[in-house]
Design an enzyme around this catalytic site. Structure first.
Site, PDB file in Angstrom:
ATOM      1  N   ASN A   9       0.875  -1.175   0.000  1.00 36.57           N
ATOM      2  CA  ASN A   9       0.000   0.000   0.000  1.00 36.57           C
ATOM      3  C   ASN A   9       0.907   1.218   0.000  1.00 36.57           C
ATOM      4  OD1 ASN A   9      -1.806   2.027   0.466  1.00 36.57           O
ATOM      5  ND2 ASN A   9      -2.709   1.126   2.303  1.00 36.57           N
ATOM      6  N   ARG A  90      -2.678  -2.132  -3.325  1.00 38.78           N
ATOM      7  CA  ARG A  90      -3.874  -1.311  -3.138  1.00 38.78           C
ATOM      8  C   ARG A  90      -3.769  -0.133  -4.100  1.00 38.78           C
ATOM      9  NH1 ARG A  90      -5.417   2.982   1.422  1.00 38.78           N
ATOM     10  NH2 ARG A  90      -7.609   3.153   0.892  1.00 38.78           N
ATOM     11  N   HIS A 179     -12.672   3.127  -0.047  1.00 40.04           N
ATOM     12  CA  HIS A 179     -12.705   2.166   1.064  1.00 40.04           C
ATOM     13  C   HIS A 179     -13.493   0.920   0.656  1.00 40.04           C
ATOM     14  CE1 HIS A 179     -12.352   5.599   4.293  1.00 40.04           C
ATOM     15  NE2 HIS A 179     -11.151   5.156   3.946  1.00 40.04           N
ATOM     16  N   HIS A 207     -17.382   2.764   8.054  1.00 36.79           N
ATOM     17  CA  HIS A 207     -15.923   2.643   8.160  1.00 36.79           C
ATOM     18  C   HIS A 207     -15.418   3.967   8.724  1.00 36.79           C
ATOM     19  CE1 HIS A 207     -11.799   1.459   6.602  1.00 36.79           C
ATOM     20  NE2 HIS A 207     -11.659   2.750   6.835  1.00 36.79           N
ATOM     21  N   ASN A 210      -9.245   7.271  10.178  1.00 31.28           N
ATOM     22  CA  ASN A 210      -8.814   8.639   9.939  1.00 31.28           C
ATOM     23  C   ASN A 210      -9.599   9.196   8.746  1.00 31.28           C
ATOM     24  OD1 ASN A 210      -7.395  10.801  10.779  1.00 31.28           O
ATOM     25  ND2 ASN A 210      -5.519  10.233   9.697  1.00 31.28           N
ATOM     26  N   ARG A 240     -10.292  15.792   6.938  1.00 29.76           N
ATOM     27  CA  ARG A 240     -11.099  16.173   5.756  1.00 29.76           C
ATOM     28  C   ARG A 240     -12.485  16.641   6.187  1.00 29.76           C
ATOM     29  NH1 ARG A 240     -10.274  10.621   2.647  1.00 29.76           N
ATOM     30  NH2 ARG A 240      -8.404  10.237   3.858  1.00 29.76           N
ATOM     31  N   ASP A 281      -6.838  12.938  15.990  1.00 29.61           N
ATOM     32  CA  ASP A 281      -6.927  11.606  16.588  1.00 29.61           C
ATOM     33  C   ASP A 281      -8.036  11.598  17.637  1.00 29.61           C
ATOM     34  OD1 ASP A 281      -4.749   9.029  17.081  1.00 29.61           O
ATOM     35  OD2 ASP A 281      -6.357   9.371  18.529  1.00 29.61           O
ATOM     36  N   GLY A 331     -14.382   3.308  14.631  1.00 28.13           N
ATOM     37  CA  GLY A 331     -15.554   2.430  14.709  1.00 28.13           C
ATOM     38  C   GLY A 331     -15.330   1.219  15.596  1.00 28.13           C
ATOM     39  N   ASN A 333     -13.070   1.039  18.092  1.00 33.07           N
ATOM     40  CA  ASN A 333     -12.593   1.355  19.452  1.00 33.07           C
ATOM     41  C   ASN A 333     -13.427   2.345  20.247  1.00 33.07           C
ATOM     42  OD1 ASN A 333      -9.981  -0.161  19.581  1.00 33.07           O
ATOM     43  ND2 ASN A 333      -9.615   1.027  17.735  1.00 33.07           N
ATOM     44  N   GLU A 383      -8.018  -4.821   5.507  1.00 28.24           N
ATOM     45  CA  GLU A 383      -7.903  -4.582   4.071  1.00 28.24           C
ATOM     46  C   GLU A 383      -6.759  -5.391   3.465  1.00 28.24           C
ATOM     47  OE1 GLU A 383      -8.379  -0.287   5.192  1.00 28.24           O
ATOM     48  OE2 GLU A 383      -9.043  -0.141   3.115  1.00 28.24           O
TER      49      GLU A 383
HETATM   50  P1  AMP Z   1      -7.580   3.917  10.913  1.00 29.77           P
HETATM   51  O1  AMP Z   1      -7.534   4.980   9.856  1.00 29.77           O
HETATM   52  O2  AMP Z   1      -8.627   2.895  10.689  1.00 29.77           O
HETATM   53  O3  AMP Z   1      -6.226   3.328  11.224  1.00 29.77           O
HETATM   54  O4  AMP Z   1      -8.034   4.661  12.256  1.00 29.77           O
HETATM   55  C1  AMP Z   1      -7.182   5.595  12.866  1.00 29.77           C
HETATM   56  C2  AMP Z   1      -7.944   6.379  13.885  1.00 29.77           C
HETATM   57  O5  AMP Z   1      -8.614   5.526  14.816  1.00 29.77           O
HETATM   58  C3  AMP Z   1      -7.027   7.236  14.751  1.00 29.77           C
HETATM   59  O6  AMP Z   1      -6.777   8.468  14.176  1.00 29.77           O
HETATM   60  C4  AMP Z   1      -7.819   7.364  16.018  1.00 29.77           C
HETATM   61  O7  AMP Z   1      -8.597   8.552  15.901  1.00 29.77           O
HETATM   62  C5  AMP Z   1      -8.773   6.207  16.040  1.00 29.77           C
HETATM   63  N1  AMP Z   1      -8.491   5.298  17.173  1.00 29.77           N
HETATM   64  C6  AMP Z   1      -7.559   4.339  17.255  1.00 29.77           C
HETATM   65  N2  AMP Z   1      -7.605   3.723  18.450  1.00 29.77           N
HETATM   66  C7  AMP Z   1      -8.603   4.309  19.162  1.00 29.77           C
HETATM   67  C8  AMP Z   1      -9.152   4.153  20.473  1.00 29.77           C
HETATM   68  N3  AMP Z   1      -8.686   3.227  21.305  1.00 29.77           N
HETATM   69  N4  AMP Z   1     -10.180   4.959  20.829  1.00 29.77           N
HETATM   70  C9  AMP Z   1     -10.656   5.886  19.980  1.00 29.77           C
HETATM   71  N5  AMP Z   1     -10.188   6.089  18.744  1.00 29.77           N
HETATM   72  C10 AMP Z   1      -9.172   5.326  18.333  1.00 29.77           C
END
Ligand code: AMP
Length: 397
Positions: A9, A90, A179, A207, A210, A240, A281, A331, A333, A383
């Site tokens: 990727n 990807r 996605h 989904h 970020n 975004r 985040d 989603g 966490n 993915e």
């Molecule tokens: P992804 O793009 O699927 O890797 O998701 C990344 C985002 O997930 C991060 O920027 C966080 O905002 C969120 N994230 C990861 N771990 C947690 C957690 N334990 N609680 C809340 N948000 C989380």
């Protein structure tokens, strides 16, 4: 090791890779090349319980992959002799041409490059990664798996923007959706987890990472999705904006004298949660909210408001909804996001169970009550595994 797939990727300054056993569904090794083209490049990788790191300038993607391969060899994993069945790449934008995994030939590569006009931030990086990986593994089939592919089924009313039809046709302006690999994988996992035929289920998949997108899937077929011509439309994301009045772009062009590149940067990198609160985040956002930060609270509320709007829209699009599934970093966490997204919808047959929702398990699970007519789930996305399986299937492994 035989019949494994190397999943690549490739981003503009980074390459994520994973060696996957598609049959067992496990990652054998993984790594990340970062800050390509800068003086402080970095490679981190893992093979079993062995971890490796490289620091130093990495000139380009090809050198990044070459160094990564050399690190694997040092760690006792020679990728040239590992019996890799395919390399799965990807690729973000498949345009109207690619709607299934495709073995990469010179013509396919040229077409992916041509589609860069639709995804200027992504497809050029994908092309560079493909060229670099082909140089390292010239005798293995390379497969492109497109982020847009799952959404090629969108019906005309869902994929068409109400602008001058000639202009749209001439410039490929339509909803493509992104996605797709995740939405397809997760919706398949939902059916498998519930022991149901995917053809019988109407699903909403959220989904939330970020980047974030929602989809409506009827009987395994995507009928709507929130991302559009580019991955900028739809939900509020880390950096975004998601949906805005397009008039804002003209207004800022005229009154703030922002040129196209500045607007692109504003909407893609300085908007969403970051634009509203300063952080992208969700964990940091939660800390700010807990400390009483009002802009963080507003950012959260805007995020949830938009999410609920899409859930409402897709409930109507589908008419009957069997499952709503949360996936990706947020989603999977953020229990508060899941609870707030679906709060007060008991009248629509949607009832989240607080104890189930609060459980910290990283496996597919139901979080709705037994009485809930709609089954609400959390399903981890993968993915890389989906790309590995698609690539392996295409080359007949
Ligand atoms: P992804 O793009 O699927 O890797 O998701 C990344 C985002 O997930 C991060 O920027 C966080 O905002 C969120 N994230 C990861 N771990 C947690 C957690 N334990 N609680 C809340 N948000 C989380």
């Amino acid at each position: 090791m035989k019949d494994s797939v190397l999943v690549v990727n490739s981003g503009s300054s980074s390459i994520k890779y994973q060696l996957v056993d598609p049959a067992a569904g496990v990652a054998i090794a993984s790594g990340l090349v970062e800050r390509i083209g800068e003086p402080d490049g970095r490679i981190t990788q893992r093979h079993g319980d062995r971890e490796g790191e490289h620091r130093g300038a990495i000139a380009d993607h090809a050198e990044g992959l070459r160094l990564a391969f050399a690190m694997f060899t040092e760690a006792g994993l020679d990728l040239h002799r590992a019996g890799i069945a395919a390399v799965g790449h990807r690729v973000v934008h498949g345009g109207e041409v690619f709607y299934r995994p495709t073995v990469i030939t010179d013509e396919v590569l040229a077409e992916i490059a041509r589609l860069s006009s639709l995804a200027p931030l992504h497809n050029p990086a994908n092309v560079i990664g493909i060229v670099g990986a082909m140089r390292e593994l010239p005798n293995v089939p390379h497969v492109a798996v497109f982020d847009t592919a799952f959404f090629h089924t969108l019906p005309a009313p869902a994929r068409t923007y109400a602008i001058d039809a000639e202009v749209a046709r001439a410039h490929g302006v339509r909803r493509y959706g992104f996605h797709g690999t995740s939405h397809e994988y997760v919706s398949g996992q939902v059916a498998q987890f519930l022991g149901r035929d995917p053809g019988e289920l109407n699903q909403i998949v959220l989904h939330l990472g970020n980047g974030a997108s929602a989809s409506a899937i009827a009987g395994g077929v995507a009928v709507d999705t929130s991302m559009g011509l580019t991955p900028l439309e739809g939900l509020v994301m880390g950096t975004r904006s998601g949906d805005i009045d397009p008039g804002i772009v003209m207004h800022l062009r005229r009154s703030a004298d922002l040129d196209i590149d500045a607007l692109d940067e504003l909407l893609n990198r300085r908007s969403g949660l970051k634009g509203l609160s300063g952080v992208n985040d969700f964990r940091e956002l939660r800390r700010l909210i807990d400390s009483g930060d009002e802009s963080a609270t507003l950012a959260y509320d805007v995020y949830i408001h938009r999410l609920r709007k899409y859930i409402g829209a897709y409930l109507v699009t589908l008419g009957r909804v069997d499952t709503i599934t949360f996936t990706a970093g947020v989603g999977e966490n953020a229990a508060d996001v899941r609870a707030d997204a679906l709060a007060g919808l008991e009248g629509l047959g949607i009832e989240v169970d607080p104890a189930r929702n609060g459980a910290k398990e990283h496996v597919a699970r139901v979080i709705s009550t037994d009485a809930s007519r709609v089954t609400v789930l959390v399903v981890p996305t993968d993915e890389e595994l989906a790309i590995a399986r698609a690539s392996a299937a295409l080359v007949g492994v």
